[in-house]
Design a protein around this motif. Structure first.
Motif, PDB file in Angstrom:
ATOM      1  N   SER A  76      -8.252  -2.294   9.463  1.00 13.23           N
ATOM      2  CA  SER A  76      -7.623  -3.488   8.912  1.00 13.23           C
ATOM      3  C   SER A  76      -6.338  -3.103   8.201  1.00 13.23           C
ATOM      4  O   SER A  76      -6.117  -1.932   7.887  1.00 13.23           O
ATOM      5  CB  SER A  76      -8.573  -4.224   7.970  1.00 13.23           C
ATOM      6  N   PHE A  77      -5.511  -4.117   7.963  1.00  9.01           N
ATOM      7  CA  PHE A  77      -4.290  -3.919   7.206  1.00  9.01           C
ATOM      8  C   PHE A  77      -4.546  -4.352   5.776  1.00  9.01           C
ATOM      9  O   PHE A  77      -5.160  -5.388   5.538  1.00  9.01           O
ATOM     10  CB  PHE A  77      -3.135  -4.721   7.813  1.00  9.01           C
ATOM     11  N   VAL A  78      -4.076  -3.548   4.835  1.00  5.48           N
ATOM     12  CA  VAL A  78      -4.313  -3.804   3.427  1.00  5.48           C
ATOM     13  C   VAL A  78      -2.968  -3.830   2.710  1.00  5.48           C
ATOM     14  O   VAL A  78      -2.210  -2.855   2.770  1.00  5.48           O
ATOM     15  CB  VAL A  78      -5.213  -2.710   2.800  1.00  5.48           C
ATOM     16  N   ALA A  79      -2.690  -4.944   2.050  1.00  2.00           N
ATOM     17  CA  ALA A  79      -1.452  -5.076   1.285  1.00  2.00           C
ATOM     18  C   ALA A  79      -1.459  -6.413   0.566  1.00  2.00           C
ATOM     19  O   ALA A  79      -2.145  -7.349   0.975  1.00  2.00           O
ATOM     20  CB  ALA A  79      -0.237  -4.995   2.199  1.00  2.00           C
ATOM     21  N   SER A  80      -0.674  -6.498  -0.467  1.00  2.07           N
ATOM     22  CA  SER A  80      -0.454  -7.760  -1.150  1.00  2.07           C
ATOM     23  C   SER A  80       0.651  -8.490  -0.401  1.00  2.07           C
ATOM     24  O   SER A  80       1.823  -8.420  -0.758  1.00  2.07           O
ATOM     25  CB  SER A  80      -0.064  -7.500  -2.611  1.00  2.07           C
ATOM     26  N   LEU A  81       0.271  -9.173   0.680  1.00  2.00           N
ATOM     27  CA  LEU A  81       1.261  -9.763   1.579  1.00  2.00           C
ATOM     28  C   LEU A  81       2.171 -10.779   0.900  1.00  2.00           C
ATOM     29  O   LEU A  81       3.373 -10.800   1.139  1.00  2.00           O
ATOM     30  CB  LEU A  81       0.581 -10.396   2.790  1.00  2.00           C
ATOM     31  N   THR A  82       1.612 -11.618   0.062  1.00  3.21           N
ATOM     32  CA  THR A  82       2.440 -12.601  -0.628  1.00  3.21           C
ATOM     33  C   THR A  82       3.509 -11.911  -1.460  1.00  3.21           C
ATOM     34  O   THR A  82       4.687 -12.266  -1.406  1.00  3.21           O
ATOM     35  CB  THR A  82       1.576 -13.525  -1.510  1.00  3.21           C
ATOM     36  N   ALA A  83       3.103 -10.909  -2.207  1.00  2.00           N
ATOM     37  CA  ALA A  83       4.059 -10.175  -3.043  1.00  2.00           C
ATOM     38  C   ALA A  83       5.093  -9.452  -2.181  1.00  2.00           C
ATOM     39  O   ALA A  83       6.285  -9.432  -2.518  1.00  2.00           O
ATOM     40  CB  ALA A  83       3.324  -9.194  -3.946  1.00  2.00           C
ATOM     41  N   LEU A  84       4.665  -8.856  -1.076  1.00  2.00           N
ATOM     42  CA  LEU A  84       5.599  -8.171  -0.179  1.00  2.00           C
ATOM     43  C   LEU A  84       6.622  -9.135   0.410  1.00  2.00           C
ATOM     44  O   LEU A  84       7.826  -8.871   0.384  1.00  2.00           O
ATOM     45  CB  LEU A  84       4.841  -7.484   0.961  1.00  2.00           C
TER      46      LEU A  84
END
Length: 191
Positions: A76-84
């Motif tokens: 899976s992909f893990v990141a704070s997408l909104t923040a990015l």
């Protein structure tokens, strides 16, 4: 075939050339349990492809109580997408729960590649679609399933979850208390 390429191909047919371009901007890392890859108040710039282990995203209130938003399993992909995407500080903490193996990518590098390569742009769009679908599924679970059904679904998705992480984290993810989770477990054992 490379399992990472197989994973990417689950979104879209990815050529060896496209995979090679992505590999050039990524770095492989082993992370110990308890590593915070993104913290509240910080503007993130990395995205991680989780290939082994388990991570979580959670919010802490002013009293230190944690609310688990998501658990991440391979692949899976893990990141704070909104923040990015918005280039703003994250409100969530992203933490490794077990030893993890990841590929770390700089989000700006991905964005630059998307502008130059339609294949990477298409892959990026497919991944965002997948993330949105998962988010919507989670929201529907919370409004349409009782806690027991949500717990059983989580156990089906992550069979060893009760051995992997503390009960309070599971309860938080299910939006119930640890006491309620304990009752649900007893009820299930009695069946």
């Amino acid at each position: 075939m490379n399992p990472n390429l197989v994973f990417l191909n689950s979104f879209l047919d990815v050529s060896e050339e496209t995979f090679s371009k992505l590999a050039k901007i990524s770095s492989y890392k082993k992370l110990e349990p308890g590593v915070l890859i993104s913290k509240p108040g910080e503007v993130p710039n990395k995205i991680y492809m989780l290939t082994s282990g388990m991570m979580r995203a959670y919010l802490s209130d002013e009293k230190g109580k944690e609310f688990n938003k998501n658990f991440f399993m391979p692949f899976s992909f893990v990141a704070s997408l909104t923040a990015l995407i918005q280039k703003q500080a994250s409100t969530l903490t992203y933490e490794t729960l077990t030893e993890c193996k990841v590929y770390e990518l700089n989000f700006n590098d991905i964005q630059d590649l998307c502008k130059k390569d339609i294949s990477i742009s298409n892959l990026y769009n497919r991944i965002l679609e997948h993330v949105f679908i998962r988010y919507e599924e989670r929201q529907l679970e919370l409004i349409s399933m009782d806690a027991t059904k949500r717990y059983l679904k989580l156990r089906k998705k992550i069979p060893d979850i009760d051995k992997l992480i503390p009960q309070y984290q599971i309860a938080s993810y299910l939006s119930i208390t640890a006491v309620q989770l304990s009752r649900i477990r007893k009820k299930i054992k009695a069946l």
